[in-house]
Design a protein around this motif. Sequence first.
Motif, PDB file in Angstrom:
ATOM      1  N   GLY A  24       0.814  -1.212   0.000  1.00  0.00           N
ATOM      2  CA  GLY A  24       0.000   0.000   0.000  1.00  0.00           C
ATOM      3  C   GLY A  24       0.847   1.260   0.000  1.00  0.00           C
ATOM      4  O   GLY A  24       2.060   1.236  -0.212  1.00  0.00           O
ATOM      5  N   ASP A  25       0.201   2.377   0.244  1.00  0.00           N
ATOM      6  CA  ASP A  25       0.895   3.665   0.310  1.00  0.00           C
ATOM      7  C   ASP A  25       1.636   3.784   1.635  1.00  0.00           C
ATOM      8  O   ASP A  25       1.180   3.277   2.658  1.00  0.00           O
ATOM      9  N   PRO A  26       2.765   4.480   1.624  1.00  0.00           N
ATOM     10  CA  PRO A  26       3.503   4.658   2.874  1.00  0.00           C
ATOM     11  C   PRO A  26       2.675   5.456   3.873  1.00  0.00           C
ATOM     12  O   PRO A  26       1.955   6.378   3.511  1.00  0.00           O
ATOM     13  N   ALA A  27       2.780   5.090   5.128  1.00  0.00           N
ATOM     14  CA  ALA A  27       2.020   5.764   6.180  1.00  0.00           C
ATOM     15  C   ALA A  27       2.909   6.729   6.966  1.00  0.00           C
ATOM     16  O   ALA A  27       2.780   6.867   8.167  1.00  0.00           O
ATOM     17  N   TRP A  28       3.828   7.376   6.268  1.00  0.00           N
ATOM     18  CA  TRP A  28       4.727   8.315   6.929  1.00  0.00           C
ATOM     19  C   TRP A  28       3.971   9.585   7.253  1.00  0.00           C
ATOM     20  O   TRP A  28       3.189  10.082   6.460  1.00  0.00           O
ATOM     21  N   LEU A  31       6.933  12.564   5.855  1.00  0.00           N
ATOM     22  CA  LEU A  31       7.283  12.590   4.444  1.00  0.00           C
ATOM     23  C   LEU A  31       6.055  12.308   3.588  1.00  0.00           C
ATOM     24  O   LEU A  31       5.285  11.418   3.900  1.00  0.00           O
ATOM     25  N   PRO A  32       5.893  13.049   2.505  1.00  0.00           N
ATOM     26  CA  PRO A  32       4.773  12.761   1.603  1.00  0.00           C
ATOM     27  C   PRO A  32       5.063  11.523   0.751  1.00  0.00           C
ATOM     28  O   PRO A  32       6.151  10.956   0.799  1.00  0.00           O
ATOM     29  N   ILE A  36       4.887  12.382  -4.936  1.00  0.00           N
ATOM     30  CA  ILE A  36       4.810  13.817  -4.649  1.00  0.00           C
ATOM     31  C   ILE A  36       6.216  14.388  -4.531  1.00  0.00           C
ATOM     32  O   ILE A  36       6.500  15.483  -5.046  1.00  0.00           O
ATOM     33  N   LEU A  37       7.119  13.657  -3.896  1.00  0.00           N
ATOM     34  CA  LEU A  37       8.512  14.119  -3.786  1.00  0.00           C
ATOM     35  C   LEU A  37       9.156  14.258  -5.162  1.00  0.00           C
ATOM     36  O   LEU A  37       9.855  15.244  -5.429  1.00  0.00           O
ATOM     37  N   LEU A  38       8.917  13.292  -6.043  1.00  0.00           N
ATOM     38  CA  LEU A  38       9.475  13.372  -7.396  1.00  0.00           C
ATOM     39  C   LEU A  38       8.888  14.564  -8.156  1.00  0.00           C
ATOM     40  O   LEU A  38       9.598  15.262  -8.882  1.00  0.00           O
TER      41      LEU A  38
END
Length: 61
Positions: A24-28, A31-32, A36-38
């Motif tokens: 799944g998606d990271p649950a940080w 950090l987004p 989104i970071l890219l």
Amino acid sequence: MLFYSLQETAAMTLAALVLDWLIGDPAWKRLPHPVILLGRLITALEKRSRRLKPGALARHD
């Protein structure tokens, strides 16, 4: 250029779907999402390139 057979493409797609389902998606919280970071990195680099060479990225139709 790489070409994959239909079976290889199907296997890679299935593997990606299973990994996405399992992880799944990271649950940080700090950090987004990596996409989104890219996107932010691309935006920053594009702004910098436009400052270095104004008009170089303009379209000429």
